[in-house]
Write a protein that holds these residues in place. Structure first.
Motif, mmCIF file in Angstrom:
data_model
loop_
_atom_site.group_PDB
_atom_site.id
_atom_site.type_symbol
_atom_site.label_atom_id
_atom_site.label_comp_id
_atom_site.label_asym_id
_atom_site.label_seq_id
_atom_site.Cartn_x
_atom_site.Cartn_y
_atom_site.Cartn_z
ATOM 1 N N ARG A 69 0.830 -1.210 0.000
ATOM 2 C CA ARG A 69 0.000 0.000 0.000
ATOM 3 C C ARG A 69 0.866 1.262 0.000
ATOM 4 N NH1 ARG A 69 -3.417 -3.479 3.107
ATOM 5 N NH2 ARG A 69 -2.433 -2.945 5.084
ATOM 6 N N LEU A 70 2.007 1.213 0.667
ATOM 7 C CA LEU A 70 2.936 2.346 0.574
ATOM 8 C C LEU A 70 3.447 2.522 -0.849
ATOM 9 C CD1 LEU A 70 5.115 2.042 3.815
ATOM 10 C CD2 LEU A 70 3.461 3.820 3.266
ATOM 11 N N ALA A 71 3.744 1.418 -1.513
ATOM 12 C CA ALA A 71 4.204 1.493 -2.899
ATOM 13 C C ALA A 71 3.118 2.047 -3.803
ATOM 14 C CB ALA A 71 4.651 0.105 -3.373
ATOM 15 N N ASN A 72 1.880 1.609 -3.602
ATOM 16 C CA ASN A 72 0.780 2.139 -4.409
ATOM 17 C C ASN A 72 0.576 3.627 -4.165
ATOM 18 O OD1 ASN A 72 0.041 -0.261 -5.741
ATOM 19 N ND2 ASN A 72 -1.160 -0.956 -3.985
ATOM 20 N N ALA A 73 0.752 4.052 -2.900
ATOM 21 C CA ALA A 73 0.657 5.483 -2.605
ATOM 22 C C ALA A 73 1.763 6.259 -3.312
ATOM 23 C CB ALA A 73 0.737 5.711 -1.094
ATOM 24 N N THR A 74 2.949 5.671 -3.394
ATOM 25 C CA THR A 74 4.055 6.298 -4.130
ATOM 26 C C THR A 74 3.725 6.422 -5.603
ATOM 27 O OG1 THR A 74 5.667 5.404 -2.566
ATOM 28 C CG2 THR A 74 6.498 6.073 -4.721
ATOM 29 N N HIS A 75 3.220 5.336 -6.188
ATOM 30 C CA HIS A 75 2.872 5.349 -7.614
ATOM 31 C C HIS A 75 1.792 6.381 -7.895
ATOM 32 C CE1 HIS A 75 1.185 3.942 -11.452
ATOM 33 N NE2 HIS A 75 2.383 3.403 -11.663
ATOM 34 N N LEU A 76 0.790 6.459 -7.018
ATOM 35 C CA LEU A 76 -0.293 7.416 -7.222
ATOM 36 C C LEU A 76 0.200 8.853 -7.088
ATOM 37 C CD1 LEU A 76 -3.324 7.877 -7.648
ATOM 38 C CD2 LEU A 76 -3.619 7.710 -5.167
ATOM 39 N N ALA A 77 1.055 9.117 -6.108
ATOM 40 C CA ALA A 77 1.556 10.472 -5.902
ATOM 41 C C ALA A 77 2.400 10.946 -7.071
ATOM 42 C CB ALA A 77 2.366 10.535 -4.602
ATOM 43 N N LEU A 78 3.288 10.086 -7.566
ATOM 44 C CA LEU A 78 4.141 10.472 -8.680
ATOM 45 C C LEU A 78 3.363 10.538 -9.994
ATOM 46 C CD1 LEU A 78 7.393 8.467 -7.862
ATOM 47 C CD2 LEU A 78 6.827 10.841 -7.330
ATOM 48 N N SER A 79 2.320 9.734 -10.124
ATOM 49 C CA SER A 79 1.487 9.794 -11.331
ATOM 50 C C SER A 79 0.737 11.112 -11.396
ATOM 51 C CB SER A 79 0.490 8.631 -11.347
ATOM 52 O OG SER A 79 1.160 7.392 -11.412
ATOM 53 N N LYS A 80 0.219 11.569 -10.256
ATOM 54 C CA LYS A 80 -0.477 12.851 -10.238
ATOM 55 C C LYS A 80 0.474 13.996 -10.533
ATOM 56 C CE LYS A 80 -4.195 11.614 -7.022
ATOM 57 N NZ LYS A 80 -4.810 11.908 -5.699
ATOM 58 N N GLY A 81 1.732 13.833 -10.132
ATOM 59 C CA GLY A 81 2.686 14.909 -10.332
ATOM 60 C C GLY A 81 3.021 15.171 -11.777
ATOM 61 N N ARG A 82 2.890 14.153 -12.634
ATOM 62 C CA ARG A 82 3.262 14.356 -14.046
ATOM 63 C C ARG A 82 2.054 14.482 -14.953
ATOM 64 N NH1 ARG A 82 5.436 8.384 -16.018
ATOM 65 N NH2 ARG A 82 3.502 7.241 -15.648
ATOM 66 N N GLU A 83 0.853 14.393 -14.388
ATOM 67 C CA GLU A 83 -0.358 14.516 -15.178
ATOM 68 C C GLU A 83 -0.946 15.909 -15.032
ATOM 69 O OE1 GLU A 83 -2.879 11.443 -13.786
ATOM 70 O OE2 GLU A 83 -1.764 9.806 -14.757
ATOM 71 N N GLY A 84 -1.906 16.196 -15.874
ATOM 72 C CA GLY A 84 -2.591 17.470 -15.798
ATOM 73 C C GLY A 84 -1.984 18.496 -16.733
ATOM 74 N N PRO A 85 -2.644 19.655 -16.854
ATOM 75 C CA PRO A 85 -2.145 20.691 -17.756
ATOM 76 C C PRO A 85 -0.841 21.337 -17.304
ATOM 77 C CG PRO A 85 -3.999 21.510 -16.465
ATOM 78 C CD PRO A 85 -3.883 20.051 -16.183
ATOM 79 N N CYS A 86 -0.561 21.296 -15.995
ATOM 80 C CA CYS A 86 0.648 21.927 -15.456
ATOM 81 C C CYS A 86 1.380 20.925 -14.578
ATOM 82 C CB CYS A 86 0.304 23.184 -14.664
ATOM 83 S SG CYS A 86 -0.520 24.469 -15.634
ATOM 84 N N PRO A 87 2.154 20.029 -15.146
ATOM 85 C CA PRO A 87 2.895 19.049 -14.330
ATOM 86 C C PRO A 87 3.840 19.772 -13.366
ATOM 87 C CG PRO A 87 2.919 18.444 -16.655
ATOM 88 C CD PRO A 87 2.377 19.837 -16.588
ATOM 89 N N VAL A 88 3.951 19.253 -12.149
ATOM 90 C CA VAL A 88 4.788 19.895 -11.139
ATOM 91 C C VAL A 88 6.231 19.483 -11.337
ATOM 92 C CG1 VAL A 88 2.897 20.013 -9.492
ATOM 93 C CG2 VAL A 88 4.348 17.992 -9.536
#
Length: 229
Positions: A69-88
């Motif tokens: 579950r920690l690994a999945n949280a990592t994958h989800l956090a980094l996936s959100k960071g590179r998605e969207g109109p303004c990647p962080v």
């Protein structure tokens, strides 16, 4: 008053018996939970360290356990960071990852601590419930002695001894609850420490890959191309 004293004494004994059953039920359930979590964590840890690709190592939907579950949280956090109109950027992705891991660890701690308050409550209240039953048991015994109009040891010993049994049962119920609370509390602290250590490993590995889910070699190549441009 005689009937009320007997009823309260018997009710106290019944509560103590119920507390004892609850204590052993919680202890067995928590022990099974901890053993299951430990096995799940061991299986995923072997898979995580044997996988060279970072994206693959933190993709653990098919796995169970705290580390998965920690690994999945990592994958989800980094996936959100590179998605969207303004990647962080990398620093923002690091902060997002740190908050996600901390939130997941807090959730795991809350899950493991479930039921511990029951053991603490039983351990602290059982002796007083036993003493409460003893008081009314003695009242009932004194009333019986008064009715018999005799204070000989043969008349006094039996009723008083029956009343004191409640105190002994209260202590006998409290001791396993306190021991179980301390034992499980120690195990929980060790498991939380393991989760925090694994979270640091996730952060370090993510940092080596620039907080990107892609292959490390590909990330380095992209940096070189960006610098050349």
């Amino acid at each position: 008053m005689n009937d009320y004293s007997t009823l309260i004494h018997q009710a106290s004994m019944g509560i103590l018996v119920l507390f004892s059953l609850v204590t052993w039920a919680v202890l067995i359930a928590k022990w099974i939970q901890l053993v299951k979590l430990r096995r799940q964590n061991q299986r995923y840890a072997e898979r995580f360290w044997s996988t060279a690709n970072f994206n693959t190592s933190v993709t653990a939907q098919e796995h169970q356990g705290q580390l998965a579950r920690l690994a999945n949280a990592t994958h989800l956090a980094l996936s959100k960071g590179r998605e969207g109109p303004c990647p962080v950027d990398g620093w923002s992705r690091q902060e997002v990852l740190e908050r996600s891991l901390q939130k997941q660890i807090h959730g795991e701690r809350h899950l493991m601590e479930h039921g511990m308050i029951v053991l603490a409550s039983i351990g602290s209240t059982a002796p007083f419930i036993g003493l409460f039953g003893t008081v009314f048991g003695i009242i009932h015994a004194l009333q019986a002695i008064s009715t018999a109009k005799s204070a000989s040891i043969a008349v006094v010993a039996g009723p008083i001894g029956d009343a004191l049994i409640a105190t002994g049962i209260g202590i006998a119920v409290a001791v396993p609850a306190v021991l179980a609370y301390n034992f499980l509390g120690r195990r929980l602290k060790l498991m939380i420490a393991d989760l925090e250590s694994f979270a640091l490993n996730l952060m370090n590995r993510a940092q080596r890959h620039g907080f990107e889910l892609g292959d490390g070699h590909a990330t380095e190549t992209q940096r070189q191309l960006s610098g050349a441009a």
